[in-house]
Design a protein around this motif. Structure first.
Motif, PDB file in Angstrom:
ATOM      1  N   HIS A  47     -75.971  73.577  12.715  1.00  0.00           N
ATOM      2  CA  HIS A  47     -77.165  72.748  12.914  1.00  0.00           C
ATOM      3  C   HIS A  47     -77.305  71.737  11.764  1.00  0.00           C
ATOM      4  CE1 HIS A  47     -81.112  71.554  14.144  1.00  0.00           C
ATOM      5  NE2 HIS A  47     -81.681  72.051  13.074  1.00  0.00           N
ATOM      6  N   PHE A  48     -77.022  72.169  10.552  1.00  0.00           N
ATOM      7  CA  PHE A  48     -77.119  71.283   9.392  1.00  0.00           C
ATOM      8  C   PHE A  48     -75.882  70.407   9.243  1.00  0.00           C
ATOM      9  CE2 PHE A  48     -80.190  74.594   8.743  1.00  0.00           C
ATOM     10  CZ  PHE A  48     -81.306  73.858   8.391  1.00  0.00           C
ATOM     11  N   ASN A  49     -74.730  70.922   9.653  1.00  0.00           N
ATOM     12  CA  ASN A  49     -73.524  70.084   9.636  1.00  0.00           C
ATOM     13  C   ASN A  49     -73.689  68.893  10.571  1.00  0.00           C
ATOM     14  OD1 ASN A  49     -71.904  71.487   7.741  1.00  0.00           O
ATOM     15  ND2 ASN A  49     -71.429  73.029   9.282  1.00  0.00           N
ATOM     16  N   GLU A  50     -74.439  69.077  11.641  1.00  0.00           N
ATOM     17  CA  GLU A  50     -74.700  67.986  12.592  1.00  0.00           C
ATOM     18  C   GLU A  50     -75.428  66.821  11.907  1.00  0.00           C
ATOM     19  OE1 GLU A  50     -77.808  67.333  16.232  1.00  0.00           O
ATOM     20  OE2 GLU A  50     -76.766  69.257  16.165  1.00  0.00           O
ATOM     21  N   ILE A  51     -76.479  67.117  11.147  1.00  0.00           N
ATOM     22  CA  ILE A  51     -77.225  66.040  10.485  1.00  0.00           C
ATOM     23  C   ILE A  51     -76.380  65.418   9.372  1.00  0.00           C
ATOM     24  CG2 ILE A  51     -78.512  67.536   8.886  1.00  0.00           C
ATOM     25  CD1 ILE A  51     -79.787  64.275  10.553  1.00  0.00           C
ATOM     26  N   TYR A  76     -83.623  79.813  12.551  1.00  0.00           N
ATOM     27  CA  TYR A  76     -82.424  80.563  12.916  1.00  0.00           C
ATOM     28  C   TYR A  76     -82.498  80.965  14.392  1.00  0.00           C
ATOM     29  CZ  TYR A  76     -78.771  84.139  12.220  1.00  0.00           C
ATOM     30  OH  TYR A  76     -77.633  84.900  12.281  1.00  0.00           O
ATOM     31  N   GLN A  77     -83.626  81.539  14.774  1.00  0.00           N
ATOM     32  CA  GLN A  77     -83.787  82.002  16.154  1.00  0.00           C
ATOM     33  C   GLN A  77     -83.768  80.840  17.145  1.00  0.00           C
ATOM     34  OE1 GLN A  77     -85.684  82.871  13.521  1.00  0.00           O
ATOM     35  NE2 GLN A  77     -86.364  84.994  13.668  1.00  0.00           N
ATOM     36  N   GLU A  78     -84.428  79.737  16.817  1.00  0.00           N
ATOM     37  CA  GLU A  78     -84.425  78.563  17.710  1.00  0.00           C
ATOM     38  C   GLU A  78     -83.007  78.033  17.912  1.00  0.00           C
ATOM     39  OE1 GLU A  78     -88.810  76.641  16.675  1.00  0.00           O
ATOM     40  OE2 GLU A  78     -87.070  76.075  15.460  1.00  0.00           O
ATOM     41  N   HIS A  79     -82.257  77.973  16.828  1.00  0.00           N
ATOM     42  CA  HIS A  79     -80.878  77.485  16.933  1.00  0.00           C
ATOM     43  C   HIS A  79     -80.090  78.325  17.938  1.00  0.00           C
ATOM     44  CE1 HIS A  79     -76.830  76.201  15.998  1.00  0.00           C
ATOM     45  NE2 HIS A  79     -76.515  77.481  15.839  1.00  0.00           N
ATOM     46  N   PHE A  80     -80.166  79.629  17.784  1.00  0.00           N
ATOM     47  CA  PHE A  80     -79.371  80.480  18.668  1.00  0.00           C
ATOM     48  C   PHE A  80     -79.909  80.481  20.096  1.00  0.00           C
ATOM     49  CE2 PHE A  80     -77.766  82.054  14.623  1.00  0.00           C
ATOM     50  CZ  PHE A  80     -76.413  81.946  14.891  1.00  0.00           C
ATOM     51  N   ARG A  81     -81.203  80.395  20.248  1.00  0.00           N
ATOM     52  CA  ARG A  81     -81.778  80.331  21.595  1.00  0.00           C
ATOM     53  C   ARG A  81     -81.248  79.104  22.337  1.00  0.00           C
ATOM     54  NH1 ARG A  81     -86.360  82.583  20.484  1.00  0.00           N
ATOM     55  NH2 ARG A  81     -87.094  80.857  19.286  1.00  0.00           N
TER      56      ARG A  81
END
Length: 177
Positions: A47-51, A76-81
């Protein structure tokens, strides 16, 4: 370092209840891309590598700033969801069982990274609107460098090292010291 030494470094300081819970969850995550040391997964760092990749494009394509601004931090949970991660339900459930000795530094590190990304977007936004391509390039370079360093810290925590960056170092970048 042998596995016994590594394991004792991971389990040092855990209460008997935390250790028992960790052992149960270690079995549940074994054979997945979730660390059986900490119950955390490195996939979250994507998620952070994307930005980071978007910020790296801004000096050559200033219009990418708008794409950067569309990026929003996720828990963390939102990312995986929202992800296609094969063990996403397990990653979400396991997060509730991450030992505090890893969860607290991990969450602190993610908060630092989110803060740096926010400040970066402000800074490079000002650079784009200020029309100074050299300053834009340098601010993007410095920002990417510090975000990469924080990602490395988060990665270390995921793999069993409870280390965080010094807040003074983050404050210096943010210009708040």
């Amino acid at each position: 370092m042998d596995e016994q030494t590594t394991d004792s470094r991971v389990t040092d300081g855990l209460t008997p209840a935390e250790l028992a819970d960790l052992e149960v969850w270690r079995e549940k995550v074994r054979g997945t891309n979730i660390s059986d040391k900490t119950l955390l997964a490195t996939d979250y760092l994507n998620h952070f590598n994307e930005i980071v990749m978007l910020i790296e494009m801004v000096p050559d394509m200033p219009d990418m700033l708008e794409e950067c601004r569309l990026w929003q931090p996720k828990t963390y949970q939102e990312h995986f969801r929202d992800s296609g991660f094969s063990d996403k339900a397990l990653a979400i459930e396991a997060y509730e069982h991450v030992p505090p000795k890893f969860r607290k530094p991990f969450e602190d590190t993610i908060a630092q990274m989110t803060q740096v990304v926010g400040r970066t977007l402000e800074r490079i936004g000002n650079d784009v609107h200020g029309g100074d391509p050299d300053r834009l390039r340098e601010d993007c370079r410095q920002s990417v460098e510090i975000i990469h360093r924080i990602i490395q810290v988060a990665n270390g925590i995921i793999h069993g090292t409870a280390h965080v960056m010094e807040q003074a170092e983050i404050d210096q970048y943010l210009g708040t010291d």
